[in-house]
Design a protein around this motif. Structure first.
Motif, PDB file in Angstrom:
ATOM      1  N   THR A 155      47.101  75.846 -31.475  1.00 45.56           N
ATOM      2  CA  THR A 155      48.235  75.258 -30.766  1.00 45.56           C
ATOM      3  C   THR A 155      47.778  74.568 -29.484  1.00 45.56           C
ATOM      4  O   THR A 155      48.173  73.423 -29.199  1.00 45.56           O
ATOM      5  CB  THR A 155      49.276  76.345 -30.441  1.00 45.56           C
ATOM      6  N   ASN A 156      46.940  75.241 -28.712  1.00 50.31           N
ATOM      7  CA  ASN A 156      46.475  74.655 -27.454  1.00 50.31           C
ATOM      8  C   ASN A 156      45.597  73.426 -27.687  1.00 50.31           C
ATOM      9  O   ASN A 156      45.665  72.440 -26.939  1.00 50.31           O
ATOM     10  CB  ASN A 156      45.705  75.697 -26.641  1.00 50.31           C
ATOM     11  N   LEU A 157      44.756  73.475 -28.732  1.00 49.10           N
ATOM     12  CA  LEU A 157      43.923  72.313 -29.034  1.00 49.10           C
ATOM     13  C   LEU A 157      44.769  71.110 -29.444  1.00 49.10           C
ATOM     14  O   LEU A 157      44.518  69.975 -29.012  1.00 49.10           O
ATOM     15  CB  LEU A 157      42.926  72.655 -30.141  1.00 49.10           C
ATOM     16  N   LEU A 158      45.788  71.349 -30.287  1.00 46.03           N
ATOM     17  CA  LEU A 158      46.647  70.242 -30.715  1.00 46.03           C
ATOM     18  C   LEU A 158      47.435  69.678 -29.548  1.00 46.03           C
ATOM     19  O   LEU A 158      47.654  68.464 -29.458  1.00 46.03           O
ATOM     20  CB  LEU A 158      47.587  70.720 -31.824  1.00 46.03           C
ATOM     21  N   GLU A 159      47.880  70.523 -28.643  1.00 47.58           N
ATOM     22  CA  GLU A 159      48.585  70.028 -27.460  1.00 47.58           C
ATOM     23  C   GLU A 159      47.657  69.200 -26.574  1.00 47.58           C
ATOM     24  O   GLU A 159      48.065  68.173 -26.020  1.00 47.58           O
ATOM     25  CB  GLU A 159      49.165  71.206 -26.673  1.00 47.58           C
ATOM     26  N   SER A 160      46.418  69.633 -26.441  1.00 47.23           N
ATOM     27  CA  SER A 160      45.451  68.857 -25.651  1.00 47.23           C
ATOM     28  C   SER A 160      45.181  67.504 -26.297  1.00 47.23           C
ATOM     29  O   SER A 160      45.112  66.482 -25.612  1.00 47.23           O
ATOM     30  CB  SER A 160      44.143  69.644 -25.506  1.00 47.23           C
ATOM     31  N   LEU A 161      45.022  67.484 -27.627  1.00 53.04           N
ATOM     32  CA  LEU A 161      44.807  66.216 -28.327  1.00 53.04           C
ATOM     33  C   LEU A 161      45.997  65.282 -28.151  1.00 53.04           C
ATOM     34  O   LEU A 161      45.842  64.069 -27.978  1.00 53.04           O
ATOM     35  CB  LEU A 161      44.556  66.477 -29.815  1.00 53.04           C
ATOM     36  N   SER A 162      47.204  65.844 -28.205  1.00 51.01           N
ATOM     37  CA  SER A 162      48.402  65.025 -28.037  1.00 51.01           C
ATOM     38  C   SER A 162      48.467  64.433 -26.636  1.00 51.01           C
ATOM     39  O   SER A 162      48.861  63.271 -26.468  1.00 51.01           O
ATOM     40  CB  SER A 162      49.649  65.869 -28.317  1.00 51.01           C
TER      41      SER A 162
END
Length: 668
Positions: A634-641
């Protein structure tokens, strides 16, 4: 050797040396004579390649260097390649061809980064080989890359990694044990891949464009096409003082402009094309409207003329005395004979137009590379000398040739799409960028094999299936597993070691090994910490030290266990303190059924257990475990976004781990 004692190489410069494997001759005069003879033979051998090449800044050159310190007498040179790194790799190709044609020579090459050949094959180097242990170990010999090995049980030949061999020792080892010194096949393959395309790449790296240039510039380029490089550099690196000479254009008046074809390298063309420049109104250069079909030719010619004018403005007029013909040089006769032996004239009859053209090119090359550099002229002086030595140009004749010009090359290679960039990055990274999506590509290949007719009938259905397969191929489980593998990898003070592999094998994960590694890392109440389970490889010297320290291991293990127990107690206290805050609400927790809850409801959250009925904190309640994988992804996807498609820490980390995620197509 201490890095401070090494000779610092200038930035954007490459240095190369050619050593005799077994020096012939006992005196320095004999060795000098042999090496000087090698220079003539080498330049005659590679002359067909060098004559057609346009160097960005400095050309390839060779000269004799006497013995100095522990460096024996050799031939070598240095070339500043500036912005065109292909010049550096073309020199590597030349040295490869030279050492293959002359097996008595071994070559070493380095730039300000050191042994850049090893950088190209960094994925396959042994662990002991690094910038501190690679000095005097890397050579090109008989057309192959050779690296002096470190002695091992399987092969005692080599030099210890803690010892810097002298050049003489390295050459002796290379001569006596060439097979043991040959580099790993994967390292050689990486180097061959980088040099792939030569010598055909010499022509493909050129770009021919139409330009409206003054007749004097056209005359100079007809004699010396390589002078386009210093002219472009002069315009590219111009300053206000340089432009003062371009107000009047005394050397190349703009009213003599003609349309001609000019040959650039792609790097030079891009530098000239991308420069935004408006000429001074006093210069006499006027440009047609941008909608004019020949606007680009006018603009390129204007910029190139400014470059030539800047070059000549920095030089004095040449002497009126003509230069001595090249045939008067005593080296010319042996040089031209070597050219004939290497079939440079391609069977052309002596006296024919083609023979004269090849002879003129050979004379220019001889003046630049073979003749003495004591009277070397600057590019501007060479331009002025050509203008004074050539017959006056016929403006009408030059304008008649405009209709016979060959077509210019397309510059579509300057436009790179996002897909092209992604493909180039994948090729450079050895396929690492596509590891996360390899499953989808292999599935498509199996589905598409032998189904051409069926695909034509059901195009729409097939397209939808491909999209579904591609989306399914991006595994978030691989992201979580890759991060765990990265965190559990043993690294040194030199930096984190990324656990990806440059091979094209799909991502694999062993859960049992992972669980065992986590147990050993965090420690368990039933077992004591054993750091040996996490060591990848140890040198023989370290193994001997461990055997000597076995008597002291018991006390160290007891201290390690006590430290872990204290750490667990400290972490438990921190967990209890954090339960009184709202930080737990930002994490996703694991839902599971627990004995004592008959309705099967999830375990109470940390917030529900803050206080008991009488207001006292319930310290006996078990802390709700977190879903580590879900929080990580979740945190990685939020950072990518948040990166919005740009480079950032999350995308760089995933790329280094060999994981590739598709772009975000969700507008929310």
């Amino acid at each position: 050797m201490d890095a401070l004692q090494r000779r610092v190489i200038q930035e954007d410069m490459v240095q190369y040396k050619l050593f005799l494997i077994k020096p012939a001759g006992s005196t320095s005069q004999q060795i000098e004579g042999n090496l000087t003879h090698f220079v003539e033979e080498i330049l005659a051998k590679v002359a067909p390649l060098l004559i057609q090449y346009i160097w960005h800044h400095h050309p390839f050159n060779l000269k004799y260097f006497p013995e100095k310190g522990d460096v024996p007498a050799h031939i070598g040179g240095s070339t500043q390649f500036a912005d065109n790194v292909e010049d550096e790799w073309f020199i590597v190709y030349l040295l490869q061809q030279i050492t293959e044609a002359f097996p008595d020579l071994a070559a070493s090459i380095e730039d300000n980064d050191g042994e850049f050949l090893l950088i190209e094959a960094a994925d396959y180097l042994p662990k002991w080989l690094n910038p501190d242990t690679s000095e005097n170990r890397v050579f090109l010999y008989r057309g192959e890359l050779h690296i002096l090995p470190c002695p091992s049980k399987s092969c005692p030949v080599g030099v210890s990694k803690d010892v810097v061999p002298s050049v003489a020792q390295a050459l002796a080892l290379l001569s006596n044990h060439p097979e043991a010194c040959r580099a790993n096949p994967k390292i050689c393959s990486a180097l061959r891949k980088r040099l792939e395309g030569y010598p055909e790449k010499i022509q493909t790296s050129l770009h021919r464009a139409h330009c409206f240039i003054p007749a004097g510039v056209a005359t100079v380029l007809a004699q010396r096409p390589d002078l386009v490089a210093p002219a472009v550099s002069a315009f590219y690196l111009r300053d206000p003082v340089d432009l003062q000479a371009c107000r009047s254009f005394k050397t190349f008046p703009p009213d003599t402009r003609v349309l001609t074809s000019v040959t650039f390298t792609r790097c030079l063309y891009a530098q000239l094309q991308q420069q935004q420049f408006t000429p001074d109104r006093r210069s006499g250069f006027t440009l047609p409207p941008r909608s004019h079909p020949q606007y680009k030719a006018h603009e390129l010619g204007m910029k190139l003329a400014h470059g030539f004018e800047i070059l000549c403005s920095k030089c004095r007029l040449p002497s009126s005395e003509p230069d001595a013909p090249v045939s008067c040089n005593p080296q010319w006769k042996s040089f031209i004979n070597s050219l004939k032996k290497n079939s440079y004239f391609r069977g052309e009859l002596e006296g024919s137009a083609s023979y004269k053209e090849l002879t003129r090119s050979a004379e220019n090359f001889f003046k630049q590379s073979v003749a003495s550099k004591s009277s070397a002229s600057s590019p501007g002086e060479e331009v002025l000398q050509l203008l004074h030595s050539c017959t006056p140009f016929n403006l009408e004749e030059l304008r008649k040739q405009e209709s016979e010009l060959p077509p210019e090359d397309s510059d579509s290679w300057m436009d790179i799409t996002a897909q092209d960039l992604e493909r180039m990055l994948q090729e450079r990274s050895g396929g690492r960028a596509g590891v996360g999506s390899q499953k989808s590509s292999s599935t498509k290949q199996r589905q598409h094999a032998g189904a051409a007719e069926e695909m034509r009938k059901e195009t729409e259905d097939s397209t939808e299936e491909e999209e579904e397969d591609e989306e399914a191929g991006y595994s978030l489980v691989a992201v979580s597993q890759g991060m765990k593998k990265f965190l559990n990898a043993m690294s040194s003070h030199e930096g984190a070691e990324l656990p990806w592999s440059s091979s094209t094998q799909p991502f694999s994960f062993d859960p049992d090994s992972m669980a065992s590694a986590l147990d050993n890392l965090l420690g368990s109440k039933d077992e004591e910490l054993d750091s040996d389970d996490l060591d990848d490889e140890e040198d023989d010297e370290e193994d001997e030290e461990e055997e000597k320290e076995e008597g002291l291991s018991g006390h160290a293990e007891t201290n390690g266990t006590e430290t872990l127990d204290g750490l667990r107690s400290y972490m438990d206290q921190m967990d209890q303190e954090l339960m009184g805050t709202n930080i737990g609400q930002s994490f996703n927790v694991t839902n599971y059924s627990k004995a004592g809850f008959d309705n099967g409801s999830p375990h109470p959250s940390a917030k529900d257990n803050l206080q008991t009925q009488d207001g006292i904190e319930d310290t006996d309640e078990e802390i709700q475990p977190l879903d580590v994988d879900l929080n990580l992804v979740t945190n990685l996807l939020e950072s990518l976004s948040c990166q919005a498609g740009l480079a950032g820490p999350a995308s760089n980390l995933l790329q280094s781990l060999g994981l590739h995620l598709p772009p975000n197509s969700d507008p929310s």
